[in-house]
Design an enzyme around this catalytic site. Structure first.
Site, PDB file in Angstrom:
ATOM      1  N   GLN A   1      30.859  33.320  58.765  1.00 62.89           N
ATOM      2  CA  GLN A   1      32.190  32.770  58.980  1.00 62.89           C
ATOM      3  C   GLN A   1      32.389  32.288  60.419  1.00 62.89           C
ATOM      4  O   GLN A   1      31.622  32.632  61.324  1.00 62.89           O
ATOM      5  CB  GLN A   1      33.250  33.824  58.656  1.00 62.89           C
ATOM      6  CG  GLN A   1      33.364  34.129  57.169  1.00 62.89           C
ATOM      7  CD  GLN A   1      34.571  34.975  56.856  1.00 62.89           C
ATOM      8  OE1 GLN A   1      34.469  36.185  56.765  1.00 62.89           O
ATOM      9  NE2 GLN A   1      35.712  34.336  56.689  1.00 62.89           N
ATOM     10  N   HIS A   2      33.435  31.491  60.587  1.00 65.84           N
ATOM     11  CA  HIS A   2      34.041  31.161  61.885  1.00 65.84           C
ATOM     12  C   HIS A   2      33.302  30.114  62.717  1.00 65.84           C
ATOM     13  O   HIS A   2      33.900  29.528  63.609  1.00 65.84           O
ATOM     14  CB  HIS A   2      34.224  32.396  62.765  1.00 65.84           C
ATOM     15  CG  HIS A   2      34.815  33.584  62.087  1.00 65.84           C
ATOM     16  ND1 HIS A   2      35.971  33.508  61.336  1.00 65.84           N
ATOM     17  CD2 HIS A   2      34.409  34.874  62.037  1.00 65.84           C
ATOM     18  CE1 HIS A   2      36.246  34.723  60.867  1.00 65.84           C
ATOM     19  NE2 HIS A   2      35.321  35.555  61.264  1.00 65.84           N
TER      20      HIS A   2
ATOM     21  N   ASP B   1      30.833  35.142  54.224  1.00 64.75           N
ATOM     22  CA  ASP B   1      29.831  36.139  53.855  1.00 64.75           C
ATOM     23  C   ASP B   1      30.427  37.417  53.283  1.00 64.75           C
ATOM     24  O   ASP B   1      29.929  37.954  52.277  1.00 64.75           O
ATOM     25  CB  ASP B   1      28.900  36.452  55.030  1.00 64.75           C
ATOM     26  CG  ASP B   1      29.625  36.711  56.336  1.00 64.75           C
ATOM     27  OD1 ASP B   1      30.873  36.798  56.355  1.00 64.75           O
ATOM     28  OD2 ASP B   1      28.938  36.820  57.371  1.00 64.75           O
TER      29      ASP B   1
END
Length: 433
Positions: A71-72, A233
């Site tokens: 992520q991110h 995830d």
């Protein structure tokens, strides 16, 4: 037999599973490594994805696929669909100051209400503000912003820079899902739409963003296969595990995560609990800790033993380690937010200072940090009835023995597996229904 493909494009590597859509059995698998670092050229992920697919026998007989991923991470594209600079990953902390600036401008309470998050360096919004402040020429070129799994899905479907991809740079074909969108810091879980004012405040101007697909929505790739929206995830792992309301997943890797499947959105102005969404239409409130399995690594090195012996020593000690207590903030901590903290060992007496008690204190201290995350979820009204223990640390016998005592709920340890990729495969199977 209908086959589907699930992908886990993580920080370290890309894992591909080809799965029987009906039984869920893994038919083939492949893997490729990713380069190390906190700033990575996304093309390396695409190369690894293609290599892992080839290692898994290719896509020729696959009817649907989906990608789960870290992520991110910030992937910024210019007007021609080209990557402007290396992606800043979730673990790149250079945007910590940008997080503080955004909180000062908007207020923690307001940001938590608008997005479910209070910014920290991990989140995409802070990386865009860092780009605006430190690389203004690159920021001015940004025409679209994607996350790692969004960009990989776009490229594998056939989109990308003109002349380098069959279908060209069609930004309207960028897609994501609720779970990954919820980790950006500029998506509103209440309305299900982007908070454009926050995006502009971060980047300095508006930009194209991936369309957020619902749990049962799909698009197609250049060969007509159905493609799911994918997942972040943790949401992918929850789906792969079959976690539902009442379950909390405790993942013990190098760092730790504690996340629960919830029917209700959470709002935490302290920032301890990130109010993520999941990929099924529910929510996935999450707490992250920096110190998890590496606590056991450190104490095993200190005692000069392997992990099996560390576990044996810990199990042989009494609960509470005769008063010996380890606060395991070896490199600071994120929950609680103590970036400059250090570890401490207390309760040392001639009687308590034994190898067995030190091993026990390490296991109890690590789990206590994760237990604090569980209590933070419970304090927000998240129902918790069962803990699912996953990750490398969950394979320790001592962790399995001590966890129910520290966490205070029944604990189950699923068989080791690639649960993010399995979750993506399960999503791919669902879009065939």
């Amino acid at each position: 037999m209908a086959l589907v493909m699930g992908v886990d494009s993580s920080t370290q590597s890309c894992k591909v599973l080809v799965v029987d859509a009906d039984s869920g059995a893994v038919v083939r698998e492949g893997r490729a490594t990713h380069p190390a670092g906190t700033s990575v050229d996304p093309e390396a992920w695409l190369s690894a994805l293609r290599a892992a697919i080839a290692d898994a026998g290719g896509l020729g007989d696959v009817e649907a696929w989906a990608i789960g991923g870290q992520q991110h991470g910030m992937v910024v594209l210019d007007a021609e669909g080209r990557v402007i600079r290396d992606a800043l990953l979730w673990n790149d902390t250079r945007s910590a100051g940008a997080a503080s600036d955004l909180i000062a401008e908007f207020g923690a309470d307001a940001l938590a209400e608008r997005t479910g998050l209070v910014p920290v360096a991990s989140f995409t919004i802070t990386k865009l503000r860092w780009l605006r402040d430190h690389e203004p020429e690159n920021a001015a070129r940004v025409a679209a912003v994607a996350l790692p799994h969004d960009w990989l899905t776009w490229r594998l479907r056939g989109f990308g820079p003109q002349g380098e991809s069959p279908l060209g740079p069609v930004f309207a074909e960028l897609v994501t899902d609720r779970s990954d969108a919820s980790g950006t810091g500029y998506w509103d879980p209440a309305s299900g739409g982007y908070d454009r004012d926050l995006l502009i405040a971060a980047l300095g101007h508006d930009a194209a963003l991936p369309r957020v697909l619902g749990p049962e929505e799909w698009v197609i790739d250049q060969d007509g296969r159905r493609v799911g929206g994918g997942a972040g995830d943790n949401a992918g792992a929850a789906l792969g595990l079959g976690a539902g309301p009442g379950d909390v997943v405790v993942s013990i890797g190098t760092s730790g995560t504690v996340f629960a499947v919830s029917e209700q959105r959470t709002i935490d102005p302290t920032g301890t609990v990130a109010g993520f969404a999941d990929c099924t239409g529910r929510f996935l409130p999450l707490v992250a800790t920096l110190n998890a399995a590496r606590v056991l690594d450190a104490i095993a090195r200190l005692l000069g033993v392997d992990h099996a012996e560390l576990s044996r020593l810990a199990v042989s000690a009494e609960p509470g380690a005769a008063g010996l207590a380890l606060v395991p903030y070896f490199e600071g901590e994120r929950t609680p937010n103590l970036p400059d903290a250090t570890a401490s060992l207390t309760g040392m007496t001639l009687a308590s200072t034994t190898r067995e008690n030190l091993a026990r204190a390490a296991v109890e201290g690590m789990l206590a940090g994760l237990g604090a995350g569980l209590e933070a979820l419970r304090a927000l009204g998240v129902p918790i009835e069962r803990a699912l223990l996953i990750g490398g640390g969950a394979q320790s016998e001592a962790v399995r023995v001590v966890a129910p005592l520290v966490l205070g709920v029944p604990v189950e340890v699923p068989a080791p597996g690639e649960y993010v990729a399995l979750g993506a495969a399960r999503q791919a199977a669902s879009v065939l229904a």
